[in-house]
Design a protein around this motif. Structure first.
Motif: not given
Length: 444
Positions: A127-132, A231-236, A362-364, A369-372
């Motif tokens: 849900i947190v990811y979905y809201l982003t 300014h954030g990680p791009r891969s899982v 900084y996560l997208t 999805a992985a970081g959250i």
């Protein structure tokens, strides 16, 4: 306000009206099905012979299953879409929760609580990811704040419902605690089927928005994603080993320890304050701290979005919660203890939507999805730790207050870690956590 900002505000408001009430209903049922054992505790123990230690382990083992499958579940949601995956999650967890009605032994209790965690894994971070995918950074704390109403609302409405279901003891040959698990579990499965038909995976597929509204929202979200990837990680894999993500895992662990150390035992604590058994009366009084939490969670994230003071507000709320948890255990007057519980619930509930603005800066994409999911899974282990730590402290010091002191310390320590390691410039979008490999951002 210029025309662009006005148009963005209008589309954001429309998305809130469409999505948040339904997501809120989903979260109410999720929180209720994981925490309703607090209401069933005494009756369940009397009928099954579960010891306090066995109950504490069973309450917490949910989070082991939850943690193990959290990241894979959220990556699958990213791949197949929210509507299908949320349907799967809710239907399966509802059926497992309903099966708790037949937990007549410690082993069955442990297995079903573990499976409940497996079934529900991915729901909250999903849900947190979905809201982003729907809300720009400028309105994200407000949206998360409304979603977080689910926890207190689960107790405002769920506490009296749970008490009422317990009072059905003997109806059709079922115990009260069996009715509790059966009805609340099946409610989740029904809403899960509804979710498949109601949700859209992203704004581009939302037919209830105009073409102009879809274009505006997609453009704004694309800008946020571009800023995050800068300014954030791009891969899982990069997200899973990012030091900033790991620090946030620790903070969330401490917050969840405070939350569930209180939640699982709150009905019994209120029962002791009132000097009566858990039932409808205790359910109604137990709802009071959550009413206070709704009010504070409505006000503070809006203030934080308006001023940019997400970090300061989160720290203040966690300190307030820690102090209040301690007071609830030390006060001799029931009224003082109840007021303290209201402050405790308000603090640790309202702090969480502010917390989730830190990683989403900084996560997208798949990294988000992985970081959250990692933050929620490892942090959620605080819910496994808390019941056992509270029980151990009470046994060691022969005092119910000792367990509450442990929980109070967890909330205050979470605030201290944010002060020491989390860097969110007020009103800015810089890196949330100071990284030894990077130049520290200016602290708020």
């Amino acid at each position: 306000m210029n025309r662009s900002a006005s148009a963005e505000g209008a589309v954001t408001s429309r998305v809130m009206r469409r999505l948040l009430p339904f997501l809120l209903l989903m979260y109410v049922l999720a929180f209720l099905d994981r925490a309703n054992i607090g209401f069933a505790q005494k009756a369940l123990q009397q009928d099954t012979g579960l010891t306090n230690a066995a109950f504490a382990f069973g309450a917490g083992v949910f989070f082991i299953g939850y943690a193990l499958f959290e990241v894979p579940s959220n990556l699958l949601l990213h791949r197949v879409g929210a509507k299908l995956w949320m349907c799967r999650i809710m239907v399966t967890w509802g059926l497992v929760s309903a099966a708790m009605a037949f937990a007549h032994s410690a082993t069955t209790f442990y297995v079903l609580r573990f499976l409940l965690g497996v079934a529900e894994a991915g729901f909250f971070p999903g849900i947190v990811y979905y809201l982003t995918r729907w809300f720009p950074q400028s309105s994200r704390a407000r949206a998360l704040g409304v979603f977080y109403f689910g926890a207190p609302l689960a107790f405002i409405f769920g506490a009296p419902l749970s008490g009422l279901l317990l009072d059905l003891h003997g109806a059709l040959g079922f115990k009260g605690w069996q009715w509790l698990f059966l009805i609340e579990g099946l409610m989740a499965s029904i809403v899960g089927v509804w979710a498949f038909w109601y949700l859209d995976d992203d704004p581009a597929k939302a037919r209830w928005l105009t073409h102009e509204q879809r274009a505006l929202l997609v453009a704004r979200l694309t800008d946020d994603a571009r800023a995050a990837t800068s300014h954030g990680p791009r891969s899982v894999l990069a997200a899973l080993v990012d030091p900033r993500v790991l620090v946030l895992c620790c903070v969330y662990f401490l917050i969840q320890a405070a939350v569930y150390g209180v939640v699982f035992y709150l009905p019994q604590q209120v029962s002791a304050l009132l000097g009566t058994k858990v039932g409808l009366r205790v359910g109604l009084v137990t709802a009071l701290p959550w009413i206070a939490a709704v009010i504070v969670t409505w006000i503070v994230p809006r203030y934080a979005d308006r001023t940019g003071k997400h970090r300061v507000c989160a720290v203040a709320l966690l300190v307030m919660s820690g102090v209040a948890i301690a007071v609830s255990g030390l006060a001799n007057a029931p009224v003082v203890s109840l007021i303290a519980l209201c402050c405790a619930a308000s603090g640790f509930i309202a702090a969480q939507p502010l917390f989730w603005t830190f990683p989403t800066r900084y996560l997208t994409g798949a990294a988000a999805a992985a970081g959250i999911a990692l933050i929620n899974s490892l942090g959620g282990l605080g819910g496994f730790f808390a019941p056992m730590a509270r029980t151990a402290a009470e046994a060691a010091f022969h005092s119910t207050s000792a367990g509450l002191m442990v929980l109070a310390g967890a909330a205050v320590l979470a605030a201290l870690v944010i002060v020491a390691l989390v860097r969110v410039p007020e009103g800015g979008d810089a890196r949330p956590i100071a990284d030894a490999a990077a130049k520290p951002a200016k602290a708020s």
